[in-house]
Write a protein that holds these residues in place. Structure first.
Motif, PDB file in Angstrom:
ATOM      1  N   HIS A 364      -4.346   3.344  13.709  1.00 49.06           N
ATOM      2  CA  HIS A 364      -3.926   5.054  13.230  1.00 49.06           C
ATOM      3  C   HIS A 364      -4.651   5.861  13.776  1.00 49.06           C
ATOM      4  O   HIS A 364      -4.287   6.460  14.816  1.00 49.06           O
ATOM      5  N   ASP A 365      -5.905   5.562  13.581  1.00 50.75           N
ATOM      6  CA  ASP A 365      -7.731   6.664  14.489  1.00 50.75           C
ATOM      7  C   ASP A 365      -7.202   6.476  16.096  1.00 50.75           C
ATOM      8  O   ASP A 365      -7.825   7.064  17.136  1.00 50.75           O
ATOM      9  N   ALA A 366      -6.797   4.912  16.674  1.00 59.11           N
ATOM     10  CA  ALA A 366      -7.281   5.122  18.284  1.00 59.11           C
ATOM     11  C   ALA A 366      -5.936   5.532  18.470  1.00 59.11           C
ATOM     12  O   ALA A 366      -6.259   5.709  20.166  1.00 59.11           O
ATOM     13  N   LEU A 367      -4.999   6.329  17.784  1.00 60.88           N
ATOM     14  CA  LEU A 367      -3.709   7.004  18.801  1.00 60.88           C
ATOM     15  C   LEU A 367      -4.501   8.504  18.964  1.00 60.88           C
ATOM     16  O   LEU A 367      -5.481   9.092  18.498  1.00 60.88           O
ATOM     17  N   PRO A 368      -4.074   9.237  20.027  1.00 61.33           N
ATOM     18  CA  PRO A 368      -4.666  10.257  20.532  1.00 61.33           C
ATOM     19  C   PRO A 368      -4.211  11.567  19.848  1.00 61.33           C
ATOM     20  O   PRO A 368      -3.148  11.934  18.729  1.00 61.33           O
ATOM     21  N   ALA A 369      -4.654  11.957  19.327  1.00 63.39           N
ATOM     22  CA  ALA A 369      -4.561  13.399  18.791  1.00 63.39           C
ATOM     23  C   ALA A 369      -3.458  13.623  18.203  1.00 63.39           C
ATOM     24  O   ALA A 369      -3.723  13.946  17.428  1.00 63.39           O
ATOM     25  N   ARG A 370      -2.710  14.300  19.314  1.00 65.82           N
ATOM     26  CA  ARG A 370      -1.657  14.362  18.836  1.00 65.82           C
ATOM     27  C   ARG A 370      -0.595  13.411  18.532  1.00 65.82           C
ATOM     28  O   ARG A 370       0.710  14.276  17.996  1.00 65.82           O
ATOM     29  N   GLN A 371      -0.400  12.394  18.975  1.00 64.30           N
ATOM     30  CA  GLN A 371       0.233  11.496  17.957  1.00 64.30           C
ATOM     31  C   GLN A 371      -0.144  10.873  17.096  1.00 64.30           C
ATOM     32  O   GLN A 371       0.856  10.192  16.051  1.00 64.30           O
ATOM     33  N   ARG A 372      -1.236  10.637  16.729  1.00 63.59           N
ATOM     34  CA  ARG A 372      -2.317  10.563  15.206  1.00 63.59           C
ATOM     35  C   ARG A 372      -0.942  11.325  14.125  1.00 63.59           C
ATOM     36  O   ARG A 372      -0.301  11.364  13.152  1.00 63.59           O
ATOM     37  N   GLN A 373      -1.033  12.930  14.590  1.00 63.55           N
ATOM     38  CA  GLN A 373      -0.257  14.349  13.317  1.00 63.55           C
ATOM     39  C   GLN A 373       1.103  14.210  13.585  1.00 63.55           C
ATOM     40  O   GLN A 373       1.735  14.499  12.242  1.00 63.55           O
ATOM     41  N   PHE A 377       2.297   5.358   7.764  1.00 61.75           N
ATOM     42  CA  PHE A 377       2.187   4.654   7.467  1.00 61.75           C
ATOM     43  C   PHE A 377       3.206   3.811   6.649  1.00 61.75           C
ATOM     44  O   PHE A 377       4.109   4.564   6.244  1.00 61.75           O
ATOM     45  N   LEU A 378       3.634   2.471   7.442  1.00 61.42           N
ATOM     46  CA  LEU A 378       5.157   2.024   6.848  1.00 61.42           C
ATOM     47  C   LEU A 378       5.157   0.898   6.162  1.00 61.42           C
ATOM     48  O   LEU A 378       4.305   0.489   7.197  1.00 61.42           O
ATOM     49  N   GLY A 379       4.583   0.765   4.884  1.00 62.20           N
ATOM     50  CA  GLY A 379       4.610  -0.264   4.610  1.00 62.20           C
ATOM     51  C   GLY A 379       5.234  -1.506   4.197  1.00 62.20           C
ATOM     52  O   GLY A 379       6.791  -0.726   2.590  1.00 62.20           O
ATOM     53  N   GLY A 380       5.978  -2.626   4.164  1.00 58.22           N
ATOM     54  CA  GLY A 380       7.028  -3.208   3.676  1.00 58.22           C
ATOM     55  C   GLY A 380       7.224  -3.492   1.879  1.00 58.22           C
ATOM     56  O   GLY A 380       8.173  -3.601   1.302  1.00 58.22           O
ATOM     57  N   ASN A 381       5.959  -3.415   1.621  1.00 56.03           N
ATOM     58  CA  ASN A 381       5.986  -3.779  -0.173  1.00 56.03           C
ATOM     59  C   ASN A 381       4.573  -2.434  -0.722  1.00 56.03           C
ATOM     60  O   ASN A 381       4.183  -2.173  -0.221  1.00 56.03           O
ATOM     61  N   GLU A 384       1.381  -2.566  -0.083  1.00 55.94           N
ATOM     62  CA  GLU A 384       0.719  -2.315   1.094  1.00 55.94           C
ATOM     63  C   GLU A 384       0.325  -0.577   1.198  1.00 55.94           C
ATOM     64  O   GLU A 384      -0.718  -0.259   1.554  1.00 55.94           O
ATOM     65  N   ALA A 385       1.693  -0.086   0.365  1.00 53.58           N
ATOM     66  CA  ALA A 385       1.925   0.835   0.426  1.00 53.58           C
ATOM     67  C   ALA A 385       0.315   1.447  -0.564  1.00 53.58           C
ATOM     68  O   ALA A 385      -0.029   2.774   0.303  1.00 53.58           O
ATOM     69  N   GLY A 386       0.415   0.825  -1.116  1.00 53.55           N
ATOM     70  CA  GLY A 386      -0.315   1.105  -2.471  1.00 53.55           C
ATOM     71  C   GLY A 386      -2.403   1.400  -1.776  1.00 53.55           C
ATOM     72  O   GLY A 386      -2.859   2.212  -2.744  1.00 53.55           O
ATOM     73  N   ALA A 387      -2.534   0.391  -0.840  1.00 56.67           N
ATOM     74  CA  ALA A 387      -3.819   0.063  -0.998  1.00 56.67           C
ATOM     75  C   ALA A 387      -4.032   1.242   0.160  1.00 56.67           C
ATOM     76  O   ALA A 387      -5.057   2.074   0.495  1.00 56.67           O
ATOM     77  N   VAL A 388      -3.358   1.470   1.451  1.00 56.40           N
ATOM     78  CA  VAL A 388      -3.892   2.462   2.141  1.00 56.40           C
ATOM     79  C   VAL A 388      -3.544   4.115   1.512  1.00 56.40           C
ATOM     80  O   VAL A 388      -4.578   4.947   2.478  1.00 56.40           O
ATOM     81  N   LEU A 389      -2.431   4.433   0.259  1.00 53.21           N
ATOM     82  CA  LEU A 389      -2.366   5.287  -0.072  1.00 53.21           C
ATOM     83  C   LEU A 389      -3.715   5.699  -0.680  1.00 53.21           C
ATOM     84  O   LEU A 389      -4.488   6.983  -1.133  1.00 53.21           O
ATOM     85  N   TYR A 391      -6.771   3.643  -0.097  1.00 52.11           N
ATOM     86  CA  TYR A 391      -8.211   4.068   0.650  1.00 52.11           C
ATOM     87  C   TYR A 391      -8.632   4.892   1.529  1.00 52.11           C
ATOM     88  O   TYR A 391      -9.085   4.789   2.815  1.00 52.11           O
ATOM     89  N   ARG A 392      -6.888   5.164   2.355  1.00 53.48           N
ATOM     90  CA  ARG A 392      -6.665   6.141   3.622  1.00 53.48           C
ATOM     91  C   ARG A 392      -6.021   7.174   2.952  1.00 53.48           C
ATOM     92  O   ARG A 392      -5.166   7.332   3.795  1.00 53.48           O
ATOM     93  N   PRO A 393      -6.519   8.119   2.007  1.00 55.78           N
ATOM     94  CA  PRO A 393      -5.177   9.198   1.703  1.00 55.78           C
ATOM     95  C   PRO A 393      -4.664   9.988   2.814  1.00 55.78           C
ATOM     96  O   PRO A 393      -3.781  10.643   3.047  1.00 55.78           O
ATOM     97  N   ASP A 394      -5.367   9.695   3.630  1.00 52.54           N
ATOM     98  CA  ASP A 394      -5.714  10.776   5.288  1.00 52.54           C
ATOM     99  C   ASP A 394      -4.173  10.159   5.815  1.00 52.54           C
ATOM    100  O   ASP A 394      -3.465  11.466   6.707  1.00 52.54           O
ATOM    101  N   VAL A 395      -3.741   9.002   6.089  1.00 53.10           N
ATOM    102  CA  VAL A 395      -3.261   8.915   6.421  1.00 53.10           C
ATOM    103  C   VAL A 395      -1.534   8.838   5.513  1.00 53.10           C
ATOM    104  O   VAL A 395      -1.074   8.287   4.940  1.00 53.10           O
TER     105      VAL A 395
END
Length: 476
Positions: A364-373, A377-381, A384-389, A391-395
């Motif tokens: 996510h962070d490697a993308l250009p700033a405008r694209q990041r906006q 993230f799409l988690g299959g279960n 996976e979604a809970g982990a990103v929510l 540890y990375r609530p900004d995504v």
């Protein structure tokens, strides 16, 4: 409470379980129910996580206390059977050493509180059948509360009813206290029942899927009975087996014969419906409570000292095996070299989530700033979604799995997605541009459900999210 202290000491071993991450995610959205469970455990998990520090110790404290209470209530049930103190200690000690209680009580889990609920309901039923009619009010309170934890106690209540009708004492069916208890249970259960009814009874759909094998821990039905030997401990099986025999045959326990009938009814129900073997674990505290006295009597027949030593070794060996296999005591770096995860599936589901979220975050962070906006993230279960929510609530994170689907689709402007857990063929139908950018690696060579999963970078959805979203829904 020594049992609870041991569990808390082991609560900081590896990390969050996927279910815990899910509870934190959906508990942040209070409701009277969720598609896969009643509301109490997710709401409790969210409340505990809100305490200062957001620590695993806080999150798992209620489960540890529930485990300790299960041990205590097992002993109290033995006392209701008029067992001597030594027999009460054997029953409680056997429960404390059991694999199932150690396994579920060190995690924030619906199974922990469900086990305590079954133990409490059966203890109160035993009290009520001792001609303590007003205890039916407490049975109703415990049953209603348990049904806001898990729907499984419905089977227990039905089996107990069959037991009373079959073996008696049938006179309790005319007790006004019993029917008042039924009313209390229904009132407490009503909010979740109403939620399920207005949402199309999703738990029935989910139960059907589990019965048909759509579960990561599904097993052949023929294993149901052999598996029962493992729930407590193979070497402690004689204790609960003696309890089952006593409840079925001993004239002194005739008023509680319905418990033996209920056990048999539940076996038939769960085998017929494809239930998981651990669904029956809530009956074992009552069986151990009934088995404590004949176990102590066996010790005092013949070579007392030798038999007492065997019993102590059986308890100690059971406790040691339960701790090694069920608690996170094996060094994480060596875990992949042991059979722990092969035996205890849940151990593997507590490893690797911070690295999982970090991997997603790097893409996510490697993308250009405008694209990041415009990237989600799409988690299959839900893990996976809970982990990103977590540890990375900004995504911005979404998933079609269970109750996370109900939180809605991504915004219309999201045209890029970091994806894990969906088949490549589906992704190519949903997006114009699909690229594999990296692979999930937990860093300790442990083969769990996420290890080796590809991470995809997908762009340009083929249809609006509102149209795609129904296709992403998955119950299981």
């Amino acid at each position: 409470m020594a049992f609870a202290v041991v569990l808390l000491a082991g609560s900081v071993g590896y990390g969050y379980h996927r279910d815990e991450l899910y509870f934190l995610a959906i508990g942040a959205h209070p409701a009277w129910g969720y598609v896969d469970q009643p509301p109490l455990v997710p709401l409790l998990a969210h409340a505990m996580d809100a305490l200062p520090g957001h620590s695993l110790v806080w999150l798992r404290l209620p489960s540890a206390l529930a485990g300790g209470l299960t041990v205590l209530v097992t002993g109290l049930t033995a006392r209701e059977f008029q067992a001597p103190r030594a027999a009460q200690m054997v029953a409680a000690g056997s429960m404390a050493a059991s694999a199932v209680l150690v396994a579920v009580s060190h995690l924030a889990s619906t199974s922990t509180f469900d086990l305590l609920a079954w133990t409490t309901v059966t203890w109160l039923v035993v009290r009520a059948l001792r001609d303590d009619g007003r205890a039916w009010l407490l049975v109703g309170l415990a049953a209603g509360t348990s049904l806001e934890i898990k729907t499984l106690p419905v089977f227990l209540l039905l089996a107990l009813l069959v037991g009373v009708v079959t073996a008696g004492p049938r006179r309790v069916l005319t007790s006004r206290w019993l029917w008042a208890g039924v009313g209390i249970a229904l009132v407490l259960w009503a909010p979740n029942l109403a939620w399920q009814a207005t949402h199309g009874w999703p738990q029935l759909t989910l139960s059907t899927l589990i019965a048909s094998g759509h579960s990561g821990t599904s097993q052949p039905r023929w294993l149901f009975l052999p598996y029962q030997v493992l729930l407590i401990s193979p070497v402690l099986t004689p204790v609960w087996a003696a309890g089952l025999w006593r409840l079925g045959r001993d004239p002194r326990l005739a008023r509680w014969r319905c418990l033996a009938i209920a056990y048999a009814v539940l076996v038939v129900m769960f085998v017929a419906t494809g239930g998981k073997p651990y669904y029956l674990c809530g009956m074992y505290p009552a069986l151990l409570a009934a088995g404590g006295e004949p176990t102590v009597a066996w010790v005092h027949r013949g070579a007392t000292r030798a038999r007492a030593s065997r019993l102590r070794w059986a308890l100690a060996l059971s406790a040691a095996v339960s701790v090694v296999l069920m608690l996170p005591v094996t060094p994480l770096a060596a875990l992949h070299e042991t059979p722990v995860v092969a035996i205890n599936y849940d151990a593997g589901e507590t490893v690797g989530w911070p690295r999982f979220a970090a991997t997603v975050g790097r893409v996510h962070d490697a993308l250009p700033a405008r694209q990041r906006q415009r990237t989600i993230f799409l988690g299959g279960n839900y893990g996976e979604a809970g982990a990103v929510l977590h540890y990375r609530p900004d995504v911005a994170t979404y998933s079609g799995h269970n109750s996370l689907w109900d939180l809605g689709p991504p915004p219309a402007g999201a045209d890029t997605a970091v994806v894990v857990g969906y088949p490549e063929a589906d992704l190519r139908r949903w997006f114009t541009d699909v690229r594999r950018v990296t692979t999930i690696d937990d860093g300790v060579d442990l083969e769990n459900d996420e290890q080796g999963q590809p991470v995809w970078l997908c762009a340009s959805p083929t249809r609006p999210w509102a149209t795609l979203w129904p296709q992403l829904r998955r119950l299981g």
